[in-house]
Write an enzyme that holds these catalytic residues in place. Structure first.
Site, PDB file in Angstrom:
ATOM      1  N   TRP A  45       0.865  -1.178   0.000  1.00  0.00           N
ATOM      2  CA  TRP A  45       0.000   0.000   0.000  1.00  0.00           C
ATOM      3  C   TRP A  45       0.911   1.240   0.000  1.00  0.00           C
ATOM      4  CZ3 TRP A  45      -2.193   2.740   4.743  1.00  0.00           C
ATOM      5  CH2 TRP A  45      -3.197   3.643   4.375  1.00  0.00           C
TER       6      TRP A  45
ATOM      7  N   ALA B 258      -6.275  -4.735   7.471  1.00  0.00           N
ATOM      8  CA  ALA B 258      -7.269  -3.711   7.126  1.00  0.00           C
ATOM      9  C   ALA B 258      -8.515  -4.304   6.467  1.00  0.00           C
ATOM     10  CB  ALA B 258      -6.640  -2.672   6.189  1.00  0.00           C
TER      11      ALA B 258
ATOM     12  N   ASP C 108      -0.288  -5.320   9.381  1.00  0.00           N
ATOM     13  CA  ASP C 108      -1.325  -4.361   9.010  1.00  0.00           C
ATOM     14  C   ASP C 108      -2.522  -5.193   8.558  1.00  0.00           C
ATOM     15  OD1 ASP C 108      -2.953  -2.455   7.919  1.00  0.00           O
ATOM     16  OD2 ASP C 108      -1.552  -1.803   6.356  1.00  0.00           O
TER      17      ASP C 108
ATOM     18  N   LYS D  47     -13.092  -0.799   6.538  1.00  0.00           N
ATOM     19  CA  LYS D  47     -13.706  -1.622   5.499  1.00  0.00           C
ATOM     20  C   LYS D  47     -14.742  -2.570   6.074  1.00  0.00           C
ATOM     21  CE  LYS D  47     -10.425   0.442   3.692  1.00  0.00           C
ATOM     22  NZ  LYS D  47      -9.068   0.217   3.349  1.00  0.00           N
TER      23      LYS D  47
HETATM   24  N1  PMP Z   1      -3.655  -0.638   5.371  1.00  0.00           N
HETATM   25  C1  PMP Z   1      -4.012  -1.008   4.146  1.00  0.00           C
HETATM   26  C2  PMP Z   1      -3.280  -2.129   3.497  1.00  0.00           C
HETATM   27  C3  PMP Z   1      -5.040  -0.343   3.494  1.00  0.00           C
HETATM   28  O1  PMP Z   1      -5.385  -0.724   2.266  1.00  0.00           O
HETATM   29  C4  PMP Z   1      -5.707   0.717   4.142  1.00  0.00           C
HETATM   30  C5  PMP Z   1      -6.820   1.467   3.481  1.00  0.00           C
HETATM   31  N2  PMP Z   1      -6.648   1.802   2.177  1.00  0.00           N
HETATM   32  C6  PMP Z   1      -5.302   1.059   5.430  1.00  0.00           C
HETATM   33  C7  PMP Z   1      -4.280   0.356   6.018  1.00  0.00           C
HETATM   34  C8  PMP Z   1      -5.884   2.180   6.240  1.00  0.00           C
HETATM   35  O2  PMP Z   1      -7.212   2.338   6.263  1.00  0.00           O
HETATM   36  P1  PMP Z   1      -7.922   3.484   7.079  1.00  0.00           P
HETATM   37  O3  PMP Z   1      -6.899   4.467   7.553  1.00  0.00           O
HETATM   38  O4  PMP Z   1      -8.892   4.104   6.135  1.00  0.00           O
HETATM   39  O5  PMP Z   1      -8.586   2.801   8.227  1.00  0.00           O
END
Ligand code: PMP
Length: 394
Positions: free
Chosen positions: A127, A210, A208, A243
């Protein structure tokens, strides 16, 4: 003063969104930004979220500050969801953060305090915000091979070969499930092999997660994270609720730091609260309270799990349909990987020129590295995309 500022690099995904909005073609297809969309292109508020909000409006009597770590009930509910009982509670420090991004940022700041010389290893690709935040914080990074562009699956040998070069004390950032941007994931036996290597090299894993619930289900998607959590003295876990609860704009996430024992945990907890205080003081509460309400009420939780499962299955169905259509049109199985990938994204594994051709000739918008948001498809657009992929010679 402000005249000394220079322009920051444009966020490619946000620029793509703007280009999509300006495209007058009514046949255009948006496979860019990473939000879940239903068959009619909406990102709905989940039923359980609506109900939790209704209850909050009715029952909440104060909006005074919570603690610097957020409401402990939220952290506990999220620890349950992500880790179940894999790790003793008295080893886990946790703070609420503004989204998963906030959790990643706080984790990196914690690493800066605890291990300023450590290198943070990132998958190639990952990401884009991972390297971007690391660069902004001036931290050392290296990358490890992750994706095989030929097979469109994990380059496991390449990954292990590159990670053999980690130094003791380094940090290895791993996606817990549903790898973004590729959609390709390690099998559980591969996770075992990776864990063994990382243990031998005395590194700290940083997970991570998500997209828990978007791949193979809530429990299965947490399996790798739990394996890692059980195998090391120290693990960092950044979890996002954006998500799986569909509460993207509420900015709801949690950072967990697993320590060797309770006394180290206590100091880690105090440092996490300190970092929150320096960066934004109290974390956002509304989304965290929605999540806590849902996870601790059996009826709401069952409804949330059912709706999340519908979302997951709808994406799997789109994957199967797209792979099937491409199998038919190409008379080959070379696109079957689309049905093997998990989560919201798949990397098509083609050149930026072909991605541009899809946009120019067919109004199909995907990120330049050929990441597509599967949830942006529906029964009408699948044949259009499949034909365009064939026409572009992918
Ligand atoms: N990690 C990954 C791999 C993601 O794809 C995302 C969202 N695009 C996030 C973390 C963070 O998401 P958010 O800050 O919107 O909770």
């Amino acid at each position: 003063m402000l005249e000394h500022l220079s322009e920051q690099p444009k966020d490619k995904i946000l620029a793509l969104m703007a280009a999509y909005r300006e495209d007058p073609r009514d046949t255009k297809v948006d496979l860019g930004v990473g939000v879940y969309k239903d068959a009619s292109g909406n990102t709905p508020v989940m039923r359980a979220v609506k109900e939790a909000e209704r209850r909050l409006v009715k029952e909440q009597t104060s909006k005074a500050y919570t603690g610097l770590a957020g409401d402990p009930a939220f952290s506990n509910a999220m620890i349950d969801l992500v880790l179940d009982d894999t790790v003793a509670r008295n080893r886990i420090a946790a703070v609420a953060t503004p989204g998963g991004t906030g959790a990643i940022r706080q984790a990196l700041e914690l690493i800066k305090l605890a291990a300023p010389k450590a290198t943070v290893w990132l998958s190639d690709p990952t990401w884009p915000n991972h390297p971007s935040i690391l660069k902004y914080l001036g931290m050392k990074t290296r990358s490890y091979r992750y994706f095989n562009n030929e097979t469109r699956s994990v380059d496991y040998i390449g990954m292990l070969t590159d990670l053999a070069a980690v130094m003791p004390g380094d940090i290895v950032l791993l996606h817990g499930c549903c790898h973004n941007p590729t959609g390709a994931n390690l099998t559980l036996p591969q996770w075992d092999g990776l864990i063994k290597l990382l243990q031998e090299r005395s590194v700290t894993p940083f997970i991570d997660i998500a997209y828990q619930g978007f791949g193979d289900g809530l429990e299965k998607d947490a399996a790798a994270t739990r394996k890692v959590a059980a195998a090391f003295d120290n693990v960092l876990i950044a979890a996002s609720c954006s998500k799986n609860f569909g509460i993207y704009r509420e900015r709801t996430g949690v950072l967990m730091a697993i320590a060797k024992n309770e006394s180290v945990r206590d100091v880690a907890q105090q440092n996490l609260a300190f970092l929150n205080r320096q960066n934004f003081s109290f974390p956002p509460d509304h989304g965290a309270r929605i999540v806590t309400t849902i996870l601790t009420d059996p009826e709401l939780r069952a409804d949330w799990e059912a709706e999340l499962e519908e979302v997951r299955l709808s994406m799997l169905d789109l994957r199967t349909q797209l792979a099937g259509e491409l199998r038919r049109l190409s008379n080959s199985d070379r696109f079957d990987f689309l049905a093997e990938h998990r989560g919201m994204f798949s990397r098509l594994g083609t050149s930026p020129e072909k991605v541009e051709k899809l946009r120019a000739d067919h109004g199909i918008y995907m990120v330049g590295d050929s990441r597509m948001n599967i949830a942006g498809l529906n029964a009408d657009t699948i044949p259009v995309l499949a034909q365009a992929i064939i026409d572009a010679g992918i």
